[in-house]
Design an enzyme around this catalytic site. Structure first.
Site, PDB file in Angstrom:
ATOM      1  N   LYS A 117      47.577 -61.335 -34.338  1.00 31.60           N
ATOM      2  CA  LYS A 117      48.827 -62.045 -34.589  1.00 31.60           C
ATOM      3  C   LYS A 117      49.545 -61.421 -35.781  1.00 31.60           C
ATOM      4  CE  LYS A 117      47.318 -66.646 -33.096  1.00 31.60           C
ATOM      5  NZ  LYS A 117      48.292 -66.849 -32.019  1.00 31.60           N
ATOM      6  N   ARG A 165      41.950 -70.785 -23.757  1.00 30.15           N
ATOM      7  CA  ARG A 165      41.688 -71.044 -22.330  1.00 30.15           C
ATOM      8  C   ARG A 165      40.341 -70.462 -21.908  1.00 30.15           C
ATOM      9  NH1 ARG A 165      47.085 -67.949 -20.608  1.00 30.15           N
ATOM     10  NH2 ARG A 165      47.667 -68.757 -22.658  1.00 30.15           N
TER      11      ARG A 165
END
Ligand code: BES
Ligand code: MN
Ligand code: ZN
Length: 492
Positions: A272, A346
């Site tokens: 990120k 996920r």
């Protein structure tokens, strides 16, 4: 510090308190019950209403000082506005809690017309939410400058015995939210997977829940290749935490609450950007919500079985970390091409949701700070709600509404599944920018097959980066109330 809440009957004018909070609706006239109070304040209350210095609007407050001694020293008027009374009252109480904490009065009393049941519960939750502060990592304030923390709150009710249920429920939710907010505020170096295990065990000990935690070795045995891929780069032992509450009949199907517990999310090799990355300490807010809800549910002794499941680890950059393009096999046998290591939540939830099936749950609700895309879709106003069973989705939406935590459904149309096609595996873990929260939901659905399941994407709502008037920047306590209300709705 948690607040001691109690209820009593009586005349607010005759109560010795450093602060009396009075919640009034929009365009109020002086309630009969407050006539003596108005006299005590030299008629200031009535004048403030007549001259419209205070109009009872949302977030409106007015602080008055008593001219004499005896009775309340200060009077804080808070507006509940128009619209839903419980919602307005809860918000007014939240603001009052924040003001009371800021004043450093240490104790206060609270009056609103006909405080009972849902409105009483809302007032308790609000006062706790608004007065919450996180001080444990700051140096202690010198004694001379120290303000008294809000330690006790008394609420006026007509029926003291009848108020017990709502009081207990309000305190339960308040405690659950305190646990959740504290965990979300704690940084990744302190709130680790082990720390979440310790917290789960504390909750378990307090309320006699069964708490188990599985580490890397057990997860390997259970072939949780997706979860383990995320945990591959960290030396911390990842944890799958299981909390079992038995409030229902032995052997009755439980409600499963599942939480994403990324103690920090750097993105991994798909790293990120640096600005704002520190916020990713809150990437365990789903897990914090599960722990907070378990505390509340156990305190309320709800008559239903509940299993809390948490997938806890840290997504880091490391020579051994999973790399883009790697293909792994999840515990349900499906292979996943990990095209972006930052879509890690996920992957963790894939194995935890499949694991949930062991409990044959009557319904499973997961909460996760899953996608930045949900912030684009719904801002910081509503959490994304998705699921494979419309009945349960509707139930969760109703629960979130009752709990004052807004949710909005996003559709898991089959067309979105196309975006998860991979050239070399059953699925890929990203579906591109378009409909990003939905493709994440579709990915989870592949692992929730065969059980009624709802997913809450709380990335935009679990933590506020701005001051919200009623509460400071930081964790909001969401989704504790949605979880609790859902379970309450299922309790018999
Ligand atoms: N934890 C983040 C989601 C997130 C982003 C929460 C911003 C709050 C604010 C999640 O693990 C993530 O990184 N998701 C990616 C998915 C993408 C790579 C498909 C995202 O949303 O950018
Ligand atoms: Mn991520
Ligand atoms: Zn994440």
């Amino acid at each position: 510090m948690s607040i001691g809440f109690r209820v009593k009957r009586g005349d607010p004018a005759r109560t010795a308190t450093p602060l009396l909070v009075v919640a009034l609706p929009a365009e109020p006239s002086l309630p009969t019950a407050l006539r003596a109070l108005d006299t005590k304040f030299g008629g200031a209350l009535g004048r403030a209403l007549r001259r419209k210095d205070f109009q009872g609007g949302k977030d409106e407050t007015l602080l008055l000082f008593a001219p004499g001694t005896g009775g309340p020293e200060r009077l804080l008027l808070v507006g509940t506005g128009t619209g839903d009374r419980v919602k307005g009252l809860t918000r007014a109480a939240t603001l009052a809690g924040r003001r009371a904490q800021g004043l450093g009065v240490g104790a206060c009393t609270f009056w609103a017309a006909d405080l009972a049941d849902a409105s009483l519960e809302g007032a308790v939750v609000g006062l706790s939410l608004g007065s919450w502060q996180f001080k444990e990592l700051h140096a202690p304030v010198p004694a001379a400058k120290r303000k008294k923390p809000l330690a006790s709150v008394t609420l006026f009710v007509d029926d003291v015995a009848g108020a017990k249920r709502a009081l207990t429920a309000g305190i339960a939710v308040a405690e659950g939210q305190r646990i959740a907010r504290r965990l979300a505020m704690l940084p990744g170096n302190l709130c680790t997977p082990d720390y979440l295990v310790r917290t789960a065990k504390e909750i378990g000990k307090r309320h006699r829940l069964t708490v188990k935690a599985y580490g890397r070795a057990e997860m390997k045995r259970m072939k949780m290749g997706a979860f383990l891929a995320v945990a591959q780069g960290t030396r911390q032992d990842p944890k799958l935490i299981v909390l079992e509450y038995q409030g229902g009949k032995k052997g009755a199907a439980p409600v499963a609450l599942v939480g994403k517990g990324l103690c920090f999310d750097t993105g991994g090799v798909s790293i990120k950007p640096a600005p704002g990355m520190e916020l990713m300490k809150f990437d365990m807010s789903g897990a914090a919500g599960v722990l907070g809800a378990m505390e509340a549910i156990a305190r309320m002794q709800l008559k239903v079985n509940v299993v809390g499941l948490i997938g806890a680890t840290t997504n880091v950059v490391d020579g051994d970390a999973v790399r883009p393009g790697d293909v792994v096999r999840a515990s349900n046998g499906k292979t996943i091409e990990i095209q972006n290591t930052d879509a890690e939540g996920r992957l963790v939830l894939a194995d935890v949701l499949h694991f949930a099936k062991r409990f044959r749950p009557q319904a499973t609700v997961d909460a996760a700070t899953l996608t930045g895309a949900v912030v684009i879709a719904l801002g910081h106003v509503a959490m994304g709600v998705m699921g494979n069973d419309q009945g349960v989705v509707d139930e969760v939406l109703a629960a979130s509404k009752r709990g004052g935590e807004t949710g909005w459904q996003l559709p898991l149309f089959d067309e979105f599944k196309e975006q998860l096609r991979s050239d070399c595996a059953d699925l890929r873990n990203i579906g591109g920018r378009d409909g990003g929260s939905i493709t994440a939901g579709c990915f989870l659905a592949e692992f929730a097959e065969g059980m009624p399941w709802v997913h809450l994407d709380v990335a935009g709502t679990a933590y506020s980066e701005t001051d919200l008037v009623v509460m400071p920047k930081g964790p909001t306590g969401l989704p504790v109330r949605t979880f609790v209300e859902f379970v309450r709705g299922r309790a018999r």
